[in-house]
Design an enzyme around this catalytic site. Structure first.
Site, PDB file in Angstrom:
ATOM      1  CG  ASP A 115       4.651 -24.882 -13.129  1.00 57.66           C
ATOM      2  OD1 ASP A 115       5.082 -23.713 -13.300  1.00 57.66           O
ATOM      3  OD2 ASP A 115       3.466 -25.177 -13.321  1.00 57.66           O
ATOM      4  CE1 TYR A 141       5.621   9.959   5.860  1.00 58.33           C
ATOM      5  CE2 TYR A 141       5.193   9.447   3.558  1.00 58.33           C
ATOM      6  CZ  TYR A 141       6.071   9.805   4.568  1.00 58.33           C
ATOM      7  OH  TYR A 141       7.395  10.005   4.291  1.00 58.33           O
ATOM      8  CG  HIS A 177       8.927  10.948  -0.238  1.00 62.08           C
ATOM      9  ND1 HIS A 177       7.616  11.334  -0.362  1.00 62.08           N
ATOM     10  CD2 HIS A 177       9.051  10.434   1.004  1.00 62.08           C
ATOM     11  CE1 HIS A 177       6.975  11.051   0.762  1.00 62.08           C
ATOM     12  NE2 HIS A 177       7.837  10.516   1.614  1.00 62.08           N
TER      13      HIS A 177
END
Length: 835
Positions: free
Chosen positions: A563, A272, A238
């Protein structure tokens, strides 16, 4: 997430477990601090690089901390990181400075997204976020071009973290409590014996351990492989650059402060910004994905940035378009050049989330990977709580390393999806936004027929899931007026169709067939199966063969960790319908070591049709000679039968609140079963129906969805599931923690809301306000076709949970009036579902 009991793994009486943390970056150092803070002092941190600047992602992280996230958990973890790092310093030098965070919009779509983000911040309990006008944005950040900014979102508590400095502060604290940090110590292997970790082998010898935690960042894949564990992350480069001196920044911040302006995001251009004194740092996601091979990297030998394996040479050609976008947003850069830059390596995963959890096969081996500085302290605290106390105070299911199916952990899948997440990191994405590739990874045996019927597929868990079928579009003109849905605003209308109204209508008035194949199915068998399920679930499992039970799985504190539906198919054979691969990991981990229980995932080898509606029994009469009358197969019972010439397990239950059955068959007979049901149902108006109708019908019936409506942060009584809790409570995991609790004593409740205007469909994660104050949040929502109004479920304080209470839901900055309503909305007497 469960934890093994390291204190029972050979540690001396009264001594805390021996912990080895692999990786001395911001996550590993935080974890050492959190563990020693809780009294676990026998902690050793190993890193192959020099300390404190090890050469991993922490060493070059720009340190921008934007806290607000669509995930409630991640927002809380970021908030703790801010709180903790704010309280740290190194010889008076800051580790976090709250300069604030500003996200600006240059498109209408982004401006609407910032309104949604403002809602998330309120929903998660924070009141410091504010939407700003263009003028207010420029007043906060004078470098902005007023003509390009449509508005912004400002959080004053966001700011800059000095990650490398924080590591020093954390090391000092942890070492003062007894932890040991060893740099330039490469881990060669992780030792195991009898399914447990025993230690870590280095070139200097073996470091004994009861618990090993990999916080190795992009090296985590390599460390996980040492115990045979796939860690699904991809290292990607990056770009980060620093400009020369920016005249308009000169004199704004002194050298010690580094910054005076808010950290800035220009997400419309994938950029940014942060100050470095009178220079500007620019991070870009606007370039092509740059995957990195670990074999091409070498560990750091010194602390100089030029030697760091995580800092690759800058590729100026990739950055050039990003810098032009930067000059447009920030005119002060017009005559300023980029002076330096690098391509820094970070970890990305198939869904963009972090990876936290214990190995499924090797007890005591844990990972905390793909964790950014923003969430570093929060993740470390959550893991420390899990290890020491048995659970985290925050729900971690979205970070669970076992949330992926096996195919999603393969190298090709991880590589493609992680790169796509890099590309989309700042995109405005709808909650139902499907990935474009890879697709058709997991398909049911009905897939060919579904495509013929014009299914509109969305993807979840790599499964292709029909949301509606175009073959039903012609029936829209036949919809009774009261079933016609209202027009929706553009965002809510995305990935929706009026065809879903047809499918809901036919389910309620005739019959429909649903593909339930993607729901995870486990076969739990053996002489110890009953005892295992009795211990782990809240309901009685010792019932006659054929019984089907809806039940809960709790953690030790009584929080709902899943559940499930359990069908007893034999004295020692149970079929368990659950929420994903992590449930299988839990059952296997909790099974006794004597081999008396086998847990097998049967999802891929089986399929399921949900056949539901008032005419369902007529369809079954044409399909089977078996007795499907009410007496022949009562509600919540199951049996083996032959349907359309196909052997099936038929369970009489329904997630949509109508008469019918779940029909389970082997995968190779699935298409035959689909064809048989469709043909027999044609005279009765059968339609294939998708997830859009399904979601609407289940909310009308008040059925909960684990992971959305309730998690480990909620107990059964708060979630309205007290009916599934048996006595004595101390006979199952988590039961003892429920003593003294009931729906009457719950301080918060999951409640049903209906929207007053009958039109405004919200989507989930919106704040709920009472008297103008945000007091809760929406979990699930849909348009209720049967009740002719939007429906939402929300968590509210008990004081606001009374039926009839007027509330407001903030939706993209607009307040929508709603009312707490008695549930279920449809058939509270259960007459329809019982036939």
């Amino acid at each position: 997430m469960t934890t093994s009991t390291p204190s029972s793994a050979g540690t001396a009486s009264g001594a805390t477990p021996r912990v080895v943390i692999i990786g001395g970056g911001i996550v590993g150092a935080n974890l050492a601090d959190e563990l020693t803070m809780r009294g676990w002092t026998r902690v050793t941190v190993l890193d192959q690089g020099p300390l404190p600047l090890t050469g991993g992602s922490t060493s070059h992280a720009p340190g921008l901390v934007f806290q607000t996230n669509p995930s409630r958990t991640m927002t809380h973890l970021a908030a703790y990181t801010v709180e903790k790092l704010t309280g740290l310093d190194v010889d008076g030098a800051w580790c976090f400075t709250p300069v604030g965070g500003l996200e600006v919009a240059t498109t209408p779509q982004r401006l609407a997204d910032l309104e949604r983000k403002s809602g998330w911040r309120k929903a998660w309990g924070y009141d410091d976020g504010r939407l700003l006008s263009p003028e207010e944005c420029v007043a906060l950040h004078p470098l902005l071009d007023r003509e390009r900014v449509l508005g912004g979102f400002h959080v004053p508590s966001d700011g800059l973290a000095k990650a490398s400095r924080a590591v020093v502060a954390l090391m000092r604290r942890a070492e003062a409590r007894g932890a040991e940090f060893r740099g330039r110590t490469r881990v060669l292997d992780v030792g195991t014996s009898g399914g447990r970790v025993t230690g870590v082998r280095t070139a200097e010898g073996v470091v004994p351990a009861d618990v090993v935690v990999s916080c190795a960042g992009f090296w985590g894949v390599e460390v996980g492989a040492m115990v045979g564990m796939r860690v699904p992350l991809l290292p990607l480069a990056h770009q980060y650059a620093k400009t020369g001196q920016v005249p308009d920044l000169v004199g704004r911040a002194d050298e010690r402060a580094e910054a005076s302006l808010p950290i800035l995001r220009h997400q419309d251009a994938d950029l940014y910004y942060r100050e470095h004194g009178d220079r500007l740092g620019i991070g870009s996601y606007a370039h092509r994905p740059m995957p990195v091979r670990l074999e091409d990297l070498s560990p750091s030998e010194d602390a100089s940035s030029s030697a760091m394996p995580s800092m690759l040479p800058f590729t100026e050609e990739d950055f050039a378009p990003a810098y032009e976008d930067s000059r447009l947003l920030l005119p002060s850069l017009a005559d300023v050049k980029v002076e330096e830059g690098f391509n820094g390596i970070f970890s990305f995963t198939p869904d963009g989330g972090s990876l936290v959890g214990e190995s499924a096969d090797v007890a005591g081996f844990w990972v905390a990977e793909a964790v950014w500085v923003t969430h570093s302290a929060g993740v470390a605290r959550a893991l420390a709580q899990t290890l020491v106390d048995g659970r985290s105070e925050h729900d971690l299911h979205g970070l669970d390393v076992h949330r992926f199916s096996e195919v999603q952990t393969t190298d090709p899948y991880v590589s493609e999806t992680s790169q796509q997440n890099f590309v989309e990191i700042y995109d405005v994405l709808h909650p139902l936004q499907p990935r474009l590739s890879p697709r058709d990874v997991r398909v049911s045996p009905f897939h060919a027929r579904q495509k013929e019927a014009g299914a509109f597929f969305l993807e979840a868990g790599a499964w292709e899931r029909p949301h509606w079928y175009d073959v039903n579009a012609a029936l829209v003109t036949e919809l009774p007026t009261e079933w016609l849905p209202p027009d929706r605003e553009p965002w809510a209308a995305m990935f929706s169709s009026p065809v879903a109204a047809v499918e809901a209508w036919r389910t309620r008035t005739a019959v429909a067939m649903y593909d339930m194949t993607p729901l995870t199915r486990l076969e739990v068998s053996g002489p110890g199966a009953l005892a295992l399920l009795e211990r782990l679930t809240t309901s009685t499992m010792d019932k006659s063969v054929g019984a089907v039970t809806y039940t809960l799985v709790l953690d030790e504190a009584g929080g709902v960790r899943s559940d499930i539906t359990v069908a007893r198919l034999g004295e020692q054979l149970f079929q368990v319908g659950c929420n994903g691969p992590q449930d299988a990991v839990l059952l296997r981990r909790e099974a006794p070591d004597d081999g008396s229980v086998q847990v097998r995932d049967t999802t891929g080898g089986t399929c399921c049709i949900g056949l539901w509606g008032p005419r369902a029994r007529d369809v079954m009469a044409a399909l089977s000679d078996d007795d499907f009358s009410d007496a022949g197969l009562k509600y919540f019972r199951g049996k083996r039968a032959v349907v359309g010439g196909v052997p099936v397990v038929a369970l009489r239950l329904s997630y949509v609140g109508e008469l019918g059955w779940e029909l389970y068959a082997s995968a190779e007979t699935g298409q035959r079963l689909w064809d048989a049901v469709a043909a027999a149902g044609a005279p009765h108006g059968i339609v294939p129906a998708g997830r859009a109708a399904f979601s609407s019908l289940r909310l009308e019936k008040g059925y909960r969805a684990w992971g959305s409506d309730m998690t480990t942060e909620h107990d059964p009584y708060e979630a309205g599931l007290g009916f599934a809790v048996r006595s004595p409570r101390d006979s199952f995991v988590g039961g003892a923690a429920l003593e003294g609790r009931s729906e009457a004593t719950a301080s918060r409740r999951l409640v049903c809301l209906t929207v007053d205007d009958g039109r405004s469909v919200v989507l989930g994660h919106e704040p709920v306000l009472v008297d103008g104050e945000a007091v809760g949040y929406v979990t699930s929502a849909a348009y209720g076709y049967t009740v002719r109004k939007p429906v939402a479920y929300a968590w509210l304080p008990a004081s606001a949970a009374e039926v009839g209470t007027a509330v407001e839901v903030e939706y993209f900055g607009r307040r929508v009036a709603a009312t707490v309503t008695a549930e279920p909305l449809v058939d509270p007497e259960m007459a329809r579902i019982r036939g």
